[in-house]
Scaffold this motif. Structure first.
Motif, short mmCIF file in Angstrom:
data_model
loop_
_atom_site.label_atom_id
_atom_site.label_comp_id
_atom_site.label_asym_id
_atom_site.label_seq_id
_atom_site.Cartn_x
_atom_site.Cartn_y
_atom_site.Cartn_z
N SER A 1 24.04 -31.83 -0.85
CA SER A 1 24.43 -33.17 -0.38
C SER A 1 25.93 -33.26 -0.17
O SER A 1 26.41 -33.84 0.80
CB SER A 1 23.96 -34.23 -1.38
OG SER A 1 24.61 -34.05 -2.64
N LEU A 2 26.69 -32.66 -1.10
CA LEU A 2 28.14 -32.65 -0.92
C LEU A 2 28.54 -31.82 0.30
O LEU A 2 29.42 -32.21 1.08
CB LEU A 2 28.82 -32.11 -2.18
CG LEU A 2 28.69 -32.99 -3.44
CD1 LEU A 2 29.33 -32.28 -4.63
CD2 LEU A 2 29.34 -34.35 -3.21
N GLY A 3 27.87 -30.67 0.48
CA GLY A 3 28.17 -29.85 1.65
C GLY A 3 27.80 -30.55 2.94
O GLY A 3 28.50 -30.46 3.96
N TRP A 4 26.66 -31.27 2.92
CA TRP A 4 26.25 -32.02 4.12
C TRP A 4 27.25 -33.10 4.47
O TRP A 4 27.66 -33.26 5.61
CB TRP A 4 24.88 -32.64 3.85
CG TRP A 4 24.48 -33.70 4.85
CD1 TRP A 4 24.61 -35.05 4.71
CD2 TRP A 4 23.90 -33.49 6.13
NE1 TRP A 4 24.15 -35.70 5.81
CE2 TRP A 4 23.71 -34.76 6.71
CE3 TRP A 4 23.54 -32.36 6.85
CZ2 TRP A 4 23.16 -34.92 7.97
CZ3 TRP A 4 22.98 -32.51 8.11
CH2 TRP A 4 22.81 -33.78 8.66
N GLY B 1 18.16 -29.68 -9.16
CA GLY B 1 19.11 -30.79 -9.16
C GLY B 1 20.50 -30.36 -8.77
O GLY B 1 21.19 -31.03 -7.98
N GLY B 2 20.94 -29.23 -9.30
CA GLY B 2 22.27 -28.74 -8.95
C GLY B 2 22.38 -28.37 -7.49
O GLY B 2 23.40 -28.67 -6.83
N MET B 3 21.34 -27.70 -6.96
CA MET B 3 21.39 -27.31 -5.55
C MET B 3 21.34 -28.53 -4.65
O MET B 3 22.02 -28.56 -3.60
CB MET B 3 20.22 -26.37 -5.24
CG MET B 3 20.34 -25.00 -5.90
SD MET B 3 21.85 -24.13 -5.42
CE MET B 3 21.57 -23.91 -3.67
N VAL C 1 10.43 -24.86 -16.76
CA VAL C 1 10.51 -26.15 -16.06
C VAL C 1 11.92 -26.72 -16.16
O VAL C 1 12.47 -27.24 -15.16
CB VAL C 1 9.48 -27.13 -16.65
CG1 VAL C 1 9.68 -28.53 -16.09
CG2 VAL C 1 8.06 -26.66 -16.33
N ALA C 2 12.53 -26.62 -17.34
CA ALA C 2 13.88 -27.15 -17.50
C ALA C 2 14.87 -26.40 -16.61
O ALA C 2 15.73 -27.01 -15.95
CB ALA C 2 14.31 -27.06 -18.96
N LEU C 3 14.77 -25.08 -16.55
CA LEU C 3 15.66 -24.30 -15.69
C LEU C 3 15.43 -24.64 -14.22
O LEU C 3 16.38 -24.75 -13.43
CB LEU C 3 15.44 -22.81 -15.94
CG LEU C 3 15.94 -22.26 -17.28
CD1 LEU C 3 15.56 -20.79 -17.42
CD2 LEU C 3 17.44 -22.44 -17.40
N THR C 4 14.14 -24.78 -13.83
CA THR C 4 13.84 -25.10 -12.43
C THR C 4 14.41 -26.46 -12.04
O THR C 4 15.04 -26.60 -10.98
CB THR C 4 12.32 -25.09 -12.22
OG1 THR C 4 11.79 -23.81 -12.58
CG2 THR C 4 11.98 -25.38 -10.77
N LEU C 5 14.20 -27.48 -12.89
CA LEU C 5 14.72 -28.81 -12.58
C LEU C 5 16.24 -28.80 -12.54
O LEU C 5 16.86 -29.44 -11.68
CB LEU C 5 14.21 -29.81 -13.62
CG LEU C 5 12.71 -30.09 -13.60
CD1 LEU C 5 12.34 -31.08 -14.70
CD2 LEU C 5 12.26 -30.63 -12.25
#
Length: 455
Positions: free
Chosen positions: A58-61, A51-53, A43-47
């Motif tokens: 958002s920055l790419g958008w 979050g990173g993606m 769960v920690a890795l998934t979150l």
């Protein structure tokens, strides 16, 4: 305040039992802790990844995709014409996964009567820099055009993808549990093997699974068990050999003692020799009996036995037994027991109780009572008792408390040891406790020994 109903009490009891079982499993199950650790890590890795993606997207958008979308929306609005034409809007909606809303003085048209599906993208797309929403345009002829993402098409359903992702995560968790269960299976084998070795069963070694650290640990435990087995066999063989070899000279010494005069100055010497030889004889007999009982249940000769009558028989042959208080049932089922070994047990317990009740205010008590499907034989004295730290050692061979090492106390420390062996050979439980005052020994016979009812 009303009392809870029986159904509610049963539910509360089940919840309490489940909570207790879960706490016990968490404290004692390495497998459960590893599974929970894996889930928390997943769960920690998934979150962290999501979050990173999201941050990266958002920055790419904001930096790259937004200008392209603005230009594309302007191109789509221009294709609708001025004023906007409904047929072109319909063709556009059929060609692209979008929704359209046109409102103005000449045209009012909505491609999707349930526009809630488009709000998420429109709200998300309108976030960021700029004075006007990203997917909204006002034309020169006074019309207002809103575009949105049509999530109703089958190929654009993130909820379904989310369920697929959750199912894949559950399958991955189940597969990981099975892998961990297989990896940790040697721990169950080692625990079961340690229990067998502790009970004196060395016939079945711990199975070796794989070539990892747990397999090496199992091999080391097997090697240790083989060494212990060899030491125990050597000790048993030595005791049996010494006991058998001592019987012949002991018999000759007794015969020679009987030839001494039974009067005059030789009489005290003869009595002392006879007493010491009798003590040696009893010691050898106890040693041989302890080694036979070390084989467990296979050493017993079981037959239907009336336990109260057996206790009365031992009391009738024991010196000082007239003072012992009896609490025996008038009738009880016959039990499949070894009568000779039970006589030995009862005689040793009563002899030990009488020996430590010389200055007691109350004589010893022997009781026999039912405890569910079990029967409990108890012998208690009202003497000084023993220190609490001595209790775990009372049934060890040749062990006597320091206060009982004087010659007058008698015995060499095998009486209670034999009693414990007899109880364990019958599958029973052995318990010694300070009754304050005195000492109480309880023998709990297992269920399933009943064969009938004695009169």
């Amino acid at each position: 305040m009303a009392e809870p109903s029986p159904r509610k009490l049963r539910r509360l009891h089940r919840l309490h039992h489940a909570h207790h079982a879960l706490r016990h499993s968490w404290r004692h199950s390495l497998r459960l802790r590893l599974i929970v650790l894996f889930l928390v890590l997943a769960v920690a890795l998934t979150l962290t990844f999501i979050g990173g993606m999201q941050r990266a997207m958002s920055l790419g958008w904001r930096d790259a995709a937004r200008p392209l979308v603005v230009d594309y929306v302007d191109h789509l609005v221009a294709d609708l014409g001025s004023p906007p034409q409904v047929d072109k809007a319909q063709a556009l909606v059929q060609r692209l996964p979008i929704t359209l809303r046109i409102s103005g003085p000449q045209v009012n048209w909505v491609s999707n009567p349930a526009p809630h599906a488009e709000r998420g993208w429109r709200r998300h797309a309108s976030e960021g820099e700029g004075d006007s929403p990203l997917l909204q345009r006002d034309t020169a002829d006074g019309h207002h055009i809103e575009l949105g993402l049509n999530l109703g098409r089958g190929q654009y359903q993130p909820r379904r993808i989310g369920w697929f992702t959750l199912g894949a995560l559950l399958l991955l968790t189940a597969g990981t549990y099975l892998v961990l269960r297989r990896l940790l299976r040697p721990l169950d084998d080692i625990r079961a093997g340690a229990r067998r070795f502790g009970q004196g069963n060395f016939d079945q070694p711990i199975p070796l699974r794989g070539h990892n650290e747990l397999a090496a640990l199992a091999a080391d435990v097997n090697t240790m068990a083989q060494g212990l087995h060899g030491m125990l066999d050597a000790k048993r063989a030595l005791l049996l050999a010494i006991s058998h070899e001592l019987r012949s000279p002991l018999t000759r010494a007794r015969l020679n003692t009987e030839l001494l005069p039974d009067s005059g100055e030789a009489q005290p010497l003869r009595e002392a020799l006879t007493r010491d030889l009798a003590l040696m004889r009893d010691l050898i007999s106890d040693l041989l009996e302890s080694e036979r009982l070390g084989q467990g249940h296979s050493a017993l000769h079981l037959e239907p036995t009336a336990l109260p009558a057996l206790v009365d028989e031992v009391l009738a042959q024991l010196d000082g037994a007239s003072t012992i208080e009896r609490q025996l049932p008038a009738s009880m089922p016959l039990l499949r027991l070894d009568p000779s070994r039970l006589r030995l047990l009862v005689r040793n317990l009563l002899d030990n109780a009488l020996r430590h009740s010389a200055q007691a205010a109350r004589p010893p008590v022997i009781s026999l009572q039912a405890a569910g499907l079990q029967w409990v034989l108890s012998v208690r004295d009202f003497g000084p008792g023993v220190p609490d730290e001595v209790l775990p050692h009372l049934a060890e061979p040749f062990y006597r408390p320091d206060a009982a090492r004087e010659r007058s106390s008698g015995g060499v420390g095998l009486g209670l040891y034999l009693c414990r062996l007899v109880a364990q050979a019958h599958g029973g439980q052995w318990q010694v406790r300070n009754a304050q005052p005195g000492l109480e020994v309880r023998i709990t016979l297992p269920p399933g020994l009943e064969v009938g009812r004695a009169g």
